[in-house]
Design an enzyme around this catalytic site. Structure first.
Site, PDB file in Angstrom:
ATOM      1  N   CYS A 163     -46.915   7.149   0.589  1.00 18.84           N
ATOM      2  CA  CYS A 163     -45.636   6.562   0.126  1.00 18.84           C
ATOM      3  C   CYS A 163     -44.913   5.763   1.213  1.00 18.84           C
ATOM      4  CB  CYS A 163     -44.743   7.648  -0.451  1.00 18.84           C
ATOM      5  SG  CYS A 163     -44.859   9.237   0.376  1.00 18.84           S
ATOM      6  N   HIS A 257     -37.778   6.557   0.917  1.00 17.90           N
ATOM      7  CA  HIS A 257     -38.165   6.646   2.326  1.00 17.90           C
ATOM      8  C   HIS A 257     -37.638   5.410   3.061  1.00 17.90           C
ATOM      9  CE1 HIS A 257     -40.505   9.995   1.176  1.00 17.90           C
ATOM     10  NE2 HIS A 257     -41.735   9.528   1.325  1.00 17.90           N
TER      11      HIS A 257
HETATM   12  N1  LIG Z   1     -44.319  13.007  -3.899  1.00 14.77           N
HETATM   13  C1  LIG Z   1     -44.560  11.795  -3.395  1.00 14.77           C
HETATM   14  O1  LIG Z   1     -43.631  11.029  -3.082  1.00 14.77           O
HETATM   15  C2  LIG Z   1     -45.969  11.323  -3.223  1.00 14.77           C
HETATM   16  C3  LIG Z   1     -46.171   9.989  -2.910  1.00 14.77           C
HETATM   17  C4  LIG Z   1     -47.476   9.493  -2.764  1.00 14.77           C
HETATM   18  C5  LIG Z   1     -48.534  10.352  -2.923  1.00 14.77           C
HETATM   19  N2  LIG Z   1     -48.331  11.680  -3.232  1.00 14.77           N
HETATM   20  C6  LIG Z   1     -49.505  12.531  -3.441  1.00 14.77           C
HETATM   21  O2  LIG Z   1     -49.592  12.795  -4.845  1.00 14.77           O
HETATM   22  C7  LIG Z   1     -50.110  14.130  -5.061  1.00 14.77           C
HETATM   23  C8  LIG Z   1     -49.109  14.948  -5.871  1.00 14.77           C
HETATM   24  O3  LIG Z   1     -47.908  15.108  -5.109  1.00 14.77           O
HETATM   25  P1  LIG Z   1     -46.611  15.810  -5.725  1.00 14.77           P
HETATM   26  O4  LIG Z   1     -45.538  15.547  -4.745  1.00 14.77           O
HETATM   27  O5  LIG Z   1     -46.427  15.397  -7.136  1.00 14.77           O
HETATM   28  O6  LIG Z   1     -47.049  17.371  -5.684  1.00 14.77           O
HETATM   29  P2  LIG Z   1     -46.529  18.593  -6.581  1.00 14.77           P
HETATM   30  O7  LIG Z   1     -45.140  18.341  -7.073  1.00 14.77           O
HETATM   31  O8  LIG Z   1     -46.794  19.807  -5.780  1.00 14.77           O
HETATM   32  O9  LIG Z   1     -47.534  18.570  -7.871  1.00 14.77           O
HETATM   33  C9  LIG Z   1     -48.895  18.904  -7.735  1.00 14.77           C
HETATM   34  C10 LIG Z   1     -49.596  18.853  -9.086  1.00 14.77           C
HETATM   35  O10 LIG Z   1     -50.957  19.285  -8.894  1.00 14.77           O
HETATM   36  C11 LIG Z   1     -51.220  20.383  -9.789  1.00 14.77           C
HETATM   37  N3  LIG Z   1     -52.129  21.354  -9.157  1.00 14.77           N
HETATM   38  C12 LIG Z   1     -51.915  22.093  -8.030  1.00 14.77           C
HETATM   39  N4  LIG Z   1     -52.971  22.919  -7.807  1.00 14.77           N
HETATM   40  C13 LIG Z   1     -53.858  22.689  -8.826  1.00 14.77           C
HETATM   41  C14 LIG Z   1     -55.115  23.245  -9.169  1.00 14.77           C
HETATM   42  N5  LIG Z   1     -55.706  24.200  -8.437  1.00 14.77           N
HETATM   43  N6  LIG Z   1     -55.747  22.770 -10.287  1.00 14.77           N
HETATM   44  C15 LIG Z   1     -55.159  21.819 -11.057  1.00 14.77           C
HETATM   45  N7  LIG Z   1     -53.957  21.262 -10.784  1.00 14.77           N
HETATM   46  C16 LIG Z   1     -53.319  21.695  -9.677  1.00 14.77           C
HETATM   47  C17 LIG Z   1     -49.879  21.027 -10.065  1.00 14.77           C
HETATM   48  O11 LIG Z   1     -49.930  21.763 -11.287  1.00 14.77           O
HETATM   49  P3  LIG Z   1     -49.018  23.095 -11.555  1.00 14.77           P
HETATM   50  O12 LIG Z   1     -47.616  22.585 -11.821  1.00 14.77           O
HETATM   51  O13 LIG Z   1     -49.659  23.689 -12.750  1.00 14.77           O
HETATM   52  O14 LIG Z   1     -49.104  23.914 -10.321  1.00 14.77           O
HETATM   53  C18 LIG Z   1     -48.981  19.784 -10.152  1.00 14.77           C
HETATM   54  O15 LIG Z   1     -49.108  19.198 -11.425  1.00 14.77           O
HETATM   55  C19 LIG Z   1     -50.393  14.707  -3.682  1.00 14.77           C
HETATM   56  O16 LIG Z   1     -51.750  14.510  -3.382  1.00 14.77           O
HETATM   57  C20 LIG Z   1     -49.480  13.894  -2.763  1.00 14.77           C
HETATM   58  O17 LIG Z   1     -49.952  13.830  -1.460  1.00 14.77           O
HETATM   59  C21 LIG Z   1     -47.069  12.171  -3.385  1.00 14.77           C
END
Ligand SMILES: NC(=O)c1ccc[n+]([C@@H]2O[C@H](COP(=O)([O-])OP(=O)(O)OC[C@H]3O[C@@H](n4cnc5c(N)ncnc54)[C@H](OP(=O)(O)O)[C@@H]3O)[C@@H](O)[C@H]2O)c1
Length: 364
Positions: A163, A257
């Site tokens: 990001c 950010h």
């Molecule tokens: N947040 C940002 O600004 C941002 C920006 C760019 C990239 N990213 C990337 O995007 C991805 C998601 O980030 P996030 O911030 O959205 O994280 P998050 O809020 O923690 O969400 C993670 C997601 O993955 C699922 N998950 C976790 N463990 C799992 C498993 N064992 N099997 C299947 N699904 C699983 C979760 O489902 P449950 O709800 O069922 O646990 C949830 O839907 C990451 O790789 C992160 O590095 C994030």
């Protein structure tokens, strides 16, 4: 459909036959943004939602702790959350999966013939995976021909960057193209939504700044822009020859950010020329009129105290980078401040724009 159809005709033709898509990690920070941004999307409709076993079997509304200002879209609220091992009907998958599971799951689905548009870090630096920002490196899509050869089902993975890298790469792209960027020092102030919902405890971040972000954040910011700003040539990615030094901080902001950037140019340029390059920057999404394209990828603001996350993150529906405070740097050549909405332009919105470009190129 071809990329040469005027947008209005294209949009009208597809309003009734939107492509069904699945969102992997639909319940998370990024997943919820996908659900929000795809409501009423002219080309795509949410057909399936996937998350962990904690959520599987519940309706999306029950499983997701919805945290966005709009209401849960009706078309998604009643969908039953599937688990990662489910057979999916959709061939286009948007992934906001936690990186602990994204690597294997995205490989698996693309080997079964799906187009996987991912936010996770796992495949970004792979030798045949585009790290795509359509305004900058649309031609990197050519790497998919190579990637498809190693995938049984003819599917593929396309990624968008970290990001913070999104804000940095967009701010540097017009300058690199015209003047050549040789060296960059960047310090980020990153919002807490970037860590996912459970990412930073309120007790740790309120009244505080944390000068560290795990998961190799600084390394990603130092490496990814070089691939993005580089070339796809003779079947290989060639990194842009620039050195980047990054320092990252987590700050008590919800979304957006902010980063301070100093840079040295290969061909010296006046501040006026730099500003002109930033403001006139435009690319393939603007030329094609893609539905999620910002009107201007970079907005420059004149005020001495902008950009600011609360005031500037939603510019152009959260899809534009806002820049300001351009001035000379006594160590490198110039410095400025840039801001990117981390879950829209830095994540879900970026992936949707990538999918729009793939559709416009007949690759979906
Ligand atoms: N947040 C940002 O600004 C941002 C920006 C760019 C990239 N990213 C990337 O995007 C991805 C998601 O980030 P996030 O911030 O959205 O994280 P998050 O809020 O923690 O969400 C993670 C997601 O993955 C699922 N998950 C976790 N463990 C799992 C498993 N064992 N099997 C299947 N699904 C699983 C979760 O489902 P449950 O709800 O069922 O646990 C949830 O839907 C990451 O790789 C992160 O590095 C994030």
């Amino acid at each position: 459909m071809t990329a040469t159809l005027p947008l209005e005709a294209e949009t009208a033709a597809h309003r009734t036959e939107r492509i069904p898509v699945a969102i992997l990690g639909a319940t998370g920070s990024v997943g919820q943004r996908f659900v929000q941004l795809l409501e009423n999307h002219p080309w795509f409709r949410v057909h399936e939602v996937v998350a962990s076993d904690r959520s599987a079997g519940k309706t999306f509304k029950e499983a997701a702790d919805w945290r966005l200002e709009s209401l849960v879209p009706e078309e998604t609220a009643g969908l039953t959350v599937k688990s990662l091992d489910a057979e999916l009907e959709s061939r286009l998958l948007f992934s906001g999966l936690d990186s602990s599971v994204a690597g294997e799951a995205e490989d698996d689905y693309s080997n079964r013939g799906c187009a996987v548009i991912s936010n996770s870090r796992n495949h970004r630096m792979a030798a045949d995976v585009p790290l795509l920002i359509p305004e900058i490196n649309a031609e990197h899509i050519d790497a998919l021909e190579t990637q498809k050869q190693r995938r049984a089902g003819g599917g593929y993975i396309v990624t968008n960057p970290n990001c913070s890298v999104m804000g940095l790469a967009i701010a540097l792209a017009p300058l690199h193209k015209i003047f050549g960027v040789e060296a960059v020092h960047v310090t980020t102030m990153q919002a807490i939504s970037g860590a996912g919902y459970a990412g930073v405890a309120s007790y740790a971040i309120l009244d505080n700044v944390i000068p560290y972000i795990g998961g190799g954040e600084e390394e990603k910011i130092e490496a990814e822009p070089r691939k993005i700003l580089g070339d796809w040539k003779n079947g290989k990615f060639e990194d842009a020859p620039m050195t980047i030094s990054a320092q990252v901080n987590r700050v008590p902001v919800i979304d957006g950010h902010l980063m301070t950037i100093s840079a040295r140019l290969q061909h010296k340029a006046s501040l006026d020329a730099i500003r002109e390059a930033l403001e006139s920057f435009t690319g393939e999404p603007q030329r094609l009129g893609l539905p999620s394209a910002p009107k201007h990828p970079i907005h420059y603001i004149d005020s001495t105290d902008r950009p600011q996350p609360r005031l500037d993150r939603d510019r152009d529906r959260g899809m534009a980078v806002t820049a300001g405070r351009l001035r000379k740097c006594p160590i490198l050549d110039f410095r400025l401040v840039a801001l990117v909405h981390n879950t829209i332009r830095g994540a879900a919105g970026a992936a949707i724009l990538n999918a729009e470009l793939l559709k416009a190129r007949n690759l979906l």
